[in-house]
Design a protein around this motif. Structure first.
Motif, mmCIF file in Angstrom:
data_model
loop_
_atom_site.group_PDB
_atom_site.id
_atom_site.type_symbol
_atom_site.label_atom_id
_atom_site.label_comp_id
_atom_site.label_asym_id
_atom_site.label_seq_id
_atom_site.Cartn_x
_atom_site.Cartn_y
_atom_site.Cartn_z
ATOM 1 N N LYS A 62 0.904 -1.274 -0.068
ATOM 2 C CA LYS A 62 0.014 -0.022 -0.053
ATOM 3 C C LYS A 62 0.948 1.391 -0.007
ATOM 4 C CE LYS A 62 -3.941 1.971 2.442
ATOM 5 N NZ LYS A 62 -4.806 1.892 3.471
ATOM 6 N N TYR A 63 2.019 1.284 0.732
ATOM 7 C CA TYR A 63 2.896 2.302 0.774
ATOM 8 C C TYR A 63 3.458 2.420 -0.711
ATOM 9 C CZ TYR A 63 7.265 4.881 1.402
ATOM 10 O OH TYR A 63 8.514 5.837 1.283
ATOM 11 N N SER A 68 4.320 9.166 -1.866
ATOM 12 C CA SER A 68 5.666 9.006 -1.421
ATOM 13 C C SER A 68 6.248 7.454 -1.735
ATOM 14 C CB SER A 68 5.605 9.434 0.154
ATOM 15 O OG SER A 68 5.092 8.561 0.902
ATOM 16 N N GLY A 69 5.591 6.582 -1.600
ATOM 17 C CA GLY A 69 6.001 5.165 -2.037
ATOM 18 C C GLY A 69 6.411 4.952 -3.312
ATOM 19 N N LYS A 70 5.663 5.756 -4.189
ATOM 20 C CA LYS A 70 6.241 5.745 -5.602
ATOM 21 C C LYS A 70 7.601 6.369 -5.769
ATOM 22 C CE LYS A 70 1.772 5.164 -7.649
ATOM 23 N NZ LYS A 70 0.636 5.952 -8.431
ATOM 24 N N ALA A 71 7.666 7.653 -5.261
ATOM 25 C CA ALA A 71 9.053 8.359 -5.307
ATOM 26 C C ALA A 71 10.086 7.601 -4.648
ATOM 27 C CB ALA A 71 8.716 9.585 -4.339
#
Length: 78
Positions: A62-63, A68-71
């Motif tokens: 999920k993160y 921010s997780g994609k970054a």
């Protein structure tokens, strides 16, 4: 074990998923049985991370799908 994995699709997009059987899940992706990736073959496994706790794996997946997780994913895995 529970695995969070990232796939690079032929159109340049990244697919993030979670499974308890990474080999079987990759076979399903490559056979075109997963809706999102079925039109984006061939696929390349970028990385996978193993978790002993399935809830931690679900939270990490999920993160990675969040902004921010994609970054984080783009900086660390791609």
């Amino acid at each position: 074990m529970q695995y969070v994995y990232l796939l690079k699709c032929s159109d340049g997009t990244t697919y993030t998923g979670c499974t308890n059987n990474i080999d079987e899940r990759l076979k399903r992706h490559n056979k075109g049985e997963v809706h999102y990736t079925s039109t984006r073959l061939p696929l390349e496994l970028i990385t996978y991370i193993a978790f002993s706790d399935k809830y931690k794996a679900f939270h990490f997946e999920k993160y990675l799908k969040s902004g921010s997780g994609k970054a984080f994913s783009n900086k660390r895995f791609l």
